[in-house]
Scaffold this motif. Sequence first.
Motif, PDB file in Angstrom:
ATOM      1  N   LEU A  38       0.853  -1.179   0.000  1.00  0.00           N
ATOM      2  CA  LEU A  38       0.000   0.000   0.000  1.00  0.00           C
ATOM      3  C   LEU A  38       0.895   1.237   0.000  1.00  0.00           C
ATOM      4  CD1 LEU A  38      -2.746  -0.949   2.622  1.00  0.00           C
ATOM      5  CD2 LEU A  38      -3.074  -0.698   0.149  1.00  0.00           C
ATOM      6  N   ARG A  45      -4.505  -2.944   5.327  1.00  0.00           N
ATOM      7  CA  ARG A  45      -5.615  -2.155   4.814  1.00  0.00           C
ATOM      8  C   ARG A  45      -6.445  -1.606   5.976  1.00  0.00           C
ATOM      9  NH1 ARG A  45      -8.089  -5.156  -0.561  1.00  0.00           N
ATOM     10  NH2 ARG A  45      -6.139  -5.210  -1.754  1.00  0.00           N
ATOM     11  N   ALA A  90      -5.861   4.201   2.409  1.00  0.00           N
ATOM     12  CA  ALA A  90      -7.141   3.507   2.602  1.00  0.00           C
ATOM     13  C   ALA A  90      -7.960   3.496   1.312  1.00  0.00           C
ATOM     14  CB  ALA A  90      -7.919   4.181   3.732  1.00  0.00           C
ATOM     15  N   GLY A  93      -6.231   1.248  -1.314  1.00  0.00           N
ATOM     16  CA  GLY A  93      -6.387  -0.170  -1.047  1.00  0.00           C
ATOM     17  C   GLY A  93      -7.754  -0.707  -1.390  1.00  0.00           C
ATOM     18  N   SER A  94      -8.774   0.153  -1.385  1.00  0.00           N
ATOM     19  CA  SER A  94     -10.133  -0.292  -1.683  1.00  0.00           C
ATOM     20  C   SER A  94     -10.508  -0.108  -3.150  1.00  0.00           C
ATOM     21  CB  SER A  94     -11.134   0.476  -0.810  1.00  0.00           C
ATOM     22  OG  SER A  94     -11.093   1.872  -1.101  1.00  0.00           O
TER      23      SER A  94
END
Length: 447
Positions: A38, A45, A90, A93-94
């Motif tokens: 990341l 995550r 964040a 990562g999504s």
Amino acid sequence: MDSVITSLGRMEVKNDSPLKGGEVERGKAIFSKYYEYLPYKRQHRESVLNVLYSRETGTSSTYCCKPSRRRCASSARKSQCFYMRSLCAAKFGSSVQPLSCPITNDTKEADRILRPRQFEYHPADSSLMAVGTLDGDVVVLNHETGNVVACIFPSLSMNSILGLCWLKQQPSKLLVGSDNGCLRLFDINEVRTKTGDSYCNSSVVFDDFELLTSVHVNSTDDRCLASGYSKKVAIYDICSGQRLQLLTDMHREPINVAKFSNHSPNLFVTSSFDRDVKMWDLRQAPLRPCYSSRSSRGNVMVVFSPDDLYLLVSAVDNEVKQLVSVDGRLHTDFGIVSTGSCHNYTRSYYMNGRDYIITGSSEEATIRICCTHTGRRLRDISLEVQDTGRSSSIYVQSLRSDPFRHFHMAILAAYARPSKYEIIKINLLSSSRSAEGGLHISFGKGG
């Protein structure tokens, strides 16, 4: 080889047999040596909600929606930079598939389809972008809405626009250069309306510079550089357009790009196909360079980092390095695999300040994102034309990072069949599951 390494961190089965504990850890170690899981070295995550809760409460808590599962790791208040990076990690990562938006395929000016060849984000207005065309025109777009703000029709003598540079102290002014050597300065605040079309007249006309490929303005807006497919660099006075100096034989081969420093009005750097990158100081006349640094292949371009601490050098066929700007020492070799083509022209720019770089090449359909601190790869972005199913029909001609939005960029995509250019914005922090305009953009095997 890249696909093998990137699979190591997630591999659970090999040859139909579950991996042993030691093999799993070894795979993760090899992966982490070359790739980031990341952004900003985040190892796990985390949801956006967790980060926002921590920011509002001034802690580094992990907030899991349920009060009973709230864990406070520290009561110390983190910096805003920390939370910004955490939010980026964040969202990144999504994101399953980067959100893309073509901004020039349907744009028209003067009843003509826009045929982009060069572009630059505005340095002060986050919504504006200047686009130079193959027809010798320049259009200022609101890239958020797609609306045309101003059309600049320099003259019939201008060919393809290869050089664009906004002034820094006077950001309404734009320096424009074409491949046949015409160089003009325009002020978009002087746009007038005539027969329903917006246009802008040139405020300064410069002496021509033959075979022009690049223009750049210094930090005080009083001088500009022009370089091109020759061994010369011209220095101009911005106010009058008069050529102050013509520096000859600075390199043994053409100087594709010359750039001023972001903060010193006297320092500039040149990159040449003779494989050398050279730093110059106008206060030293400049008769000889401050230093010279050599690449193993011909240099396509060079840029200063936003704080001028480093130089990002891009040579032919994916040779991308970061140098210490004060003396030219090698800081980071990003180790991107070459294709073996001497026509694979690579271009690279900084992103998120100088935390990351984005790099792409003219014979590949891949954009690579690398960390400048560690040299590790974060992600590859793959481009593919949906109607043909072959990514080889699209290439990365050029690219820029958005100076106002982290992990946002725009690319100038070159299509082989039919032959055309298109500017596409990419948002790595949002997901899209549908392709627009027949183009599919996804995270590749680089992370």
